[in-house]
Design a protein around this motif. Structure first.
Motif, short mmCIF file in Angstrom:
data_model
loop_
_atom_site.label_atom_id
_atom_site.label_comp_id
_atom_site.label_asym_id
_atom_site.label_seq_id
_atom_site.Cartn_x
_atom_site.Cartn_y
_atom_site.Cartn_z
N GLU A 48 -17.55 38.18 -16.85
CA GLU A 48 -17.80 36.88 -16.84
C GLU A 48 -18.34 36.39 -18.18
O GLU A 48 -18.10 35.10 -18.33
CB GLU A 48 -18.85 36.52 -15.91
CG GLU A 48 -18.51 37.18 -14.53
CD GLU A 48 -19.46 36.77 -13.54
OE1 GLU A 48 -20.59 36.57 -14.17
OE2 GLU A 48 -19.41 36.98 -12.26
N GLN A 49 -18.57 36.82 -19.24
CA GLN A 49 -18.88 36.40 -20.17
C GLN A 49 -18.52 37.36 -21.66
O GLN A 49 -17.92 38.29 -21.38
CB GLN A 49 -20.49 36.67 -20.60
CG GLN A 49 -20.83 38.16 -20.36
CD GLN A 49 -22.47 38.19 -20.18
OE1 GLN A 49 -23.02 36.89 -20.41
NE2 GLN A 49 -22.99 39.27 -19.90
N PRO A 50 -18.30 36.77 -22.77
CA PRO A 50 -17.63 37.45 -24.06
C PRO A 50 -18.31 38.42 -24.30
O PRO A 50 -19.45 38.56 -24.23
CB PRO A 50 -17.63 36.28 -25.09
CG PRO A 50 -17.73 34.98 -24.39
CD PRO A 50 -18.73 35.21 -23.06
N ALA A 51 -17.53 39.60 -24.52
CA ALA A 51 -18.14 41.06 -24.76
C ALA A 51 -18.05 41.43 -26.38
O ALA A 51 -17.07 40.81 -27.05
CB ALA A 51 -17.34 42.25 -24.08
N PHE A 288 -8.26 46.01 -17.31
CA PHE A 288 -9.34 46.24 -18.14
C PHE A 288 -10.56 45.29 -17.78
O PHE A 288 -10.18 43.72 -17.57
CB PHE A 288 -8.73 45.93 -19.52
CG PHE A 288 -9.77 46.06 -20.75
CD1 PHE A 288 -10.44 47.13 -20.85
CD2 PHE A 288 -10.07 45.04 -21.54
CE1 PHE A 288 -11.40 47.63 -21.75
CE2 PHE A 288 -11.32 45.17 -22.62
CZ PHE A 288 -11.87 46.57 -22.68
N PRO A 289 -11.71 45.66 -17.45
CA PRO A 289 -12.81 44.79 -17.08
C PRO A 289 -13.09 43.63 -17.87
O PRO A 289 -13.71 42.66 -17.46
CB PRO A 289 -13.97 45.57 -17.00
CG PRO A 289 -13.74 47.01 -17.87
CD PRO A 289 -12.11 46.90 -17.75
N ILE A 290 -13.00 43.54 -18.94
CA ILE A 290 -13.33 42.66 -20.09
C ILE A 290 -12.35 41.48 -20.52
O ILE A 290 -10.87 41.93 -20.76
CB ILE A 290 -14.01 43.18 -21.51
CG1 ILE A 290 -15.09 43.86 -21.22
CG2 ILE A 290 -14.18 42.16 -22.57
CD1 ILE A 290 -15.59 44.79 -22.43
N LYS A 291 -12.66 40.39 -20.14
CA LYS A 291 -11.33 39.49 -20.32
C LYS A 291 -11.47 38.52 -21.67
O LYS A 291 -10.64 37.62 -21.92
CB LYS A 291 -11.39 38.41 -19.13
CG LYS A 291 -11.30 39.05 -17.79
CD LYS A 291 -10.17 39.96 -17.81
CE LYS A 291 -10.02 40.61 -16.49
NZ LYS A 291 -8.92 41.70 -16.26
N GLN A 292 -12.56 38.54 -22.32
CA GLN A 292 -12.96 37.52 -23.14
C GLN A 292 -13.81 38.32 -24.19
O GLN A 292 -15.02 39.08 -23.86
CB GLN A 292 -13.43 36.54 -22.80
CG GLN A 292 -13.63 35.29 -24.00
CD GLN A 292 -14.23 34.00 -23.52
OE1 GLN A 292 -14.53 34.08 -22.16
NE2 GLN A 292 -14.40 33.14 -24.23
N LEU A 293 -13.43 38.18 -25.61
CA LEU A 293 -14.38 38.84 -26.62
C LEU A 293 -15.32 37.80 -27.43
O LEU A 293 -14.67 36.80 -27.64
CB LEU A 293 -13.41 39.62 -27.67
CG LEU A 293 -12.62 40.66 -27.06
CD1 LEU A 293 -11.51 41.27 -28.16
CD2 LEU A 293 -13.68 41.91 -26.51
N ALA A 294 -16.40 38.29 -27.99
CA ALA A 294 -17.08 37.45 -28.49
C ALA A 294 -16.58 37.23 -29.88
O ALA A 294 -15.95 37.94 -30.77
CB ALA A 294 -18.57 38.06 -28.64
N ASN A 295 -16.99 35.91 -30.58
CA ASN A 295 -16.36 35.54 -31.81
C ASN A 295 -17.25 36.22 -32.71
O ASN A 295 -18.49 35.66 -32.76
CB ASN A 295 -16.33 34.07 -31.85
CG ASN A 295 -15.88 33.57 -33.11
OD1 ASN A 295 -15.09 34.34 -33.65
ND2 ASN A 295 -16.05 32.26 -33.52
N GLU A 296 -16.79 37.01 -33.69
CA GLU A 296 -17.60 37.46 -34.72
C GLU A 296 -17.25 36.90 -36.00
O GLU A 296 -17.86 37.28 -37.04
CB GLU A 296 -17.05 39.05 -34.97
CG GLU A 296 -17.64 39.82 -33.84
CD GLU A 296 -17.48 41.50 -34.18
OE1 GLU A 296 -16.96 41.55 -35.30
OE2 GLU A 296 -17.95 42.20 -33.28
N VAL A 297 -16.57 35.77 -36.12
CA VAL A 297 -16.38 34.88 -37.43
C VAL A 297 -17.51 33.82 -37.37
O VAL A 297 -17.28 32.94 -36.40
CB VAL A 297 -14.97 34.52 -37.56
CG1 VAL A 297 -14.98 33.69 -38.67
CG2 VAL A 297 -14.06 35.59 -37.55
#
Length: 574
Positions: A48-51, A288-297
């Motif tokens: 549900e949230q960026p990982a 894969f349980p994660i649908k969105q990744l956190a922005n590291e830029v």
């Protein structure tokens, strides 16, 4: 990190529509999955949230992908060992063909590190801006060409040129291999993986004397296309196989997801995580349980341009890479020369200098010393009266090796058949090298189990102290067995200490600096290797004690310096 979190919050808050659309899609996918099977609530919450990277790599798991990656990395590590170590094995066999003096042998041992030193900054910049995977593939292709050039060399100048170029090329894949493996494993495996890398290097170190035993004692004189090839050249040509296998297998693996996230290419990183997850769990990629990744830029606010959708981040990352230049490369170096990383990076540089000076000096001169031990036992001990002991001490061996090399060089310069230069190479001359490599393999396995319990810092300091003691003890060794035992202890402890230092360095610096700090620290360390291999033969000509005293001093100093290194166990990758 606070600024990054603040920028990330602003970035997400500026795109409510896109975020809502994505949440709707995620909820629809979850409802479809619920009809087939009841999902775990923790997994649903994760999607549900960026990982961040650590969450995503843990969710990808450890399994078949990691095993295949480590198997391919064995060939890559072997290629690195072969590139830096083959010269030390061929010196006794090629001294007549190439008319080698004691200083020539030291230069041949050191020239590879000269090439590595000259390319460290270049490869660090390329790896941190262009990617890990491409550098690994093209690096091992180029190394293969250089190894073949070494095998076809007809004189010492040609051999020096190709060994320099081989070192220039290998500096990149060596540093990137460490980073590449680290960025595919979670915190609970990361330090053990670095010990696994040490085991891989031990496998290369173990296989090299095995090849030498089977090839170098042969009497070969092959003439092809006007080239004269001997056993040592065939041996060098065969050592190109690990590089060939490395460049053949790495294209099947994805780019490092940590690198992709640091470039803003989150969609590509997510596909890489899905690929890893599918191989490890035998589940479809969409599971894969994660649908969105956190922005590291970090977002750069521009009042004239609205904040873009996260889906456009890959394009921004690619544009950033395309516009990279020497200026951006220098900007990338700047954080290492200012606070808070200045004192830490200087400490890492000095530690690498001391460790590699001692480690690679003894390691690269061991085949020559062991060959001298075997020949000394055969030629000198047989001339002694029955029942007497000539004392096969390291000092006798050093004196014998220095005098023999001088006599062989004088003989090679003469046309007198009575003073013909000849080599006496037997398979027994490489048995001691196998013993040393086997001891290193066992010790790395033990260190892999202990590293999470004891900590990488304590293992490093203990190994450095033990290595310094073994080097000093070699001066008083009075038998060949004692010399082999002390040499085994020194090389094993020094190698574990060097690998532990790299592992610690990777955890103390952020992703954008990680390959750069490894490249720079290894560059300084190779200056130590270069210096040690030049000074060691020079000190050998002065006496027995000076070369071993020099090595012991640097190992003890590194032990003292390493005790102040701020290392945390199971540190989060920055």
């Amino acid at each position: 990190m606070n600024q990054l979190d603040e920028n990330l919050s602003k970035h997400i808050s500026g795109i409510p529509t896109t975020a809502n659309n994505k949440m709707v899609k995620i909820e629809e996918e979850q409802q479809q999955q619920q009809q087939q099977q009841q999902p775990d609530s923790a997994v649903a919450k994760c999607g549900e949230q960026p990982a961040d990277f650590e969450t995503a790599i843990d969710a990808a798991g450890f399994g078949m992908f990691n095993i295949l990656l480590l198997l391919v990395a064995v060939f890559a590590a072997m290629a690195t060992v072969y590139e830096t170590s083959t010269m030390s094995y061929i010196l006794p066999s090629a001294e007549c063909d190439l008319k080698l003096s004691l200083l020539d042998k030291g230069i041949l041992n050191a020239i590879t590190y000269a090439g590595m030193i000259s390319s460290a900054i270049f490869w660090g910049y390329v790896a941190d801006t262009k990617g890990r995977k491409k550098l690994l593939i093209f690096g091992y292709v180029a190394d293969t060409i250089c190894v073949v050039g070494c095998a076809l060399s007809q004189n010492v100048v040609q051999l020096l040129i190709f060994k320099y170029l081989g070192g220039f090329i290998m500096s990149g894949p060596f540093a990137v291999l460490m980073t590449y493996l680290t960025e595919f494993h979670g915190r609970q495996y990361r330090q053990r993986i670095m010990m696994m890398v040490g085991i891989m290097f031990c496998i290369g170190t173990l296989s090299l004397p095995g090849l030498a035993m089977g090839i170098l004692p042969l009497s070969l004189d092959i003439n092809i296309w006007g080239l004269s090839l001997h056993a040592w050249q065939v041996f060098v040509a065969i050592t190109a196989m690990p590089s060939i296998l490395s460049c053949a297998f790495f294209p099947f693996f994805p780019e490092s997801p940590k690198f992709l996230m640091s470039q803003g290419r989150n969609q590509e990183a997510l596909e890489a995580f899905k690929f890893i997850y599918a191989l490890n769990t035998r589940q479809p990629r969409d599971a894969f349980p994660i649908k969105q990744l956190a922005n590291e830029v970090p977002a750069k606010p521009n009042p004239q341009q609205p904040i873009s959708d996260p889906e456009s981040e890959p394009n921004k990352g690619q544009l950033k890479v395309a516009k990279s230049s020497l200026h951006s490369g220098l900007l990338q170096l700047r954080p290492l020369f200012v606070k808070p990383y200045l004192s830490l990076s200087l400490m890492v540089y000095l530690l690498n200098f001391c460790v590699l000076l001692g480690q690679n000096t003894i390691r690269l001169w061991m085949p020559q010393l062991f060959a001298s031990i075997t020949e000394y036992d055969q030629l000198i001990s047989n001339q002694l009266p029955e029942g007497s002991d000539g004392g096969t001490s390291i000092c006798n061996i050093v004196e014998f090796s220095v005098n023999r090399t001088r006599v062989q060089l004088d003989a090679a310069a003469l046309d007198n058949p009575l003073a013909k230069c000849s080599v006496n190479i037997s398979a027994a001359a490489y048995t001691n090298n196998l013993i040393v490599a086997s001891a290193g393999l066992v010790s790395y396995i033990l260190a892999g189990f202990l590293v999470n319990l004891v900590g990488v810092k304590r293992i490093m300091c203990l190994c450095l102290f033990t290595a310094g003691s073994c080097s000093l003890g070699m001066y008083w060794s009075s038998t060949s067995a004692a010399t082999v035992a002390l040499a085994s202890g020194f090389v094993t402890m020094g190698s574990i200490a060097g690998t532990s230092l790299i592992s610690a360095s990777l955890g103390m610096f952020p992703t954008a600096l990680r390959t750069m700090i490894v490249s720079l620290s290894m560059m300084v360390g190779r200056m130590g290797s270069l210096s040690g291999n030049i000074f060691f033969p020079a000190l050998m000509s002065l006496g027995c004690l000076p070369p071993f005293l020099m090595v012991s001093f640097f190992m003890f100093f590194a032990c003292l310096l390493g005790s102040f290194l701020p290392v945390k166990n199971k540190a989060i990758l920055k």
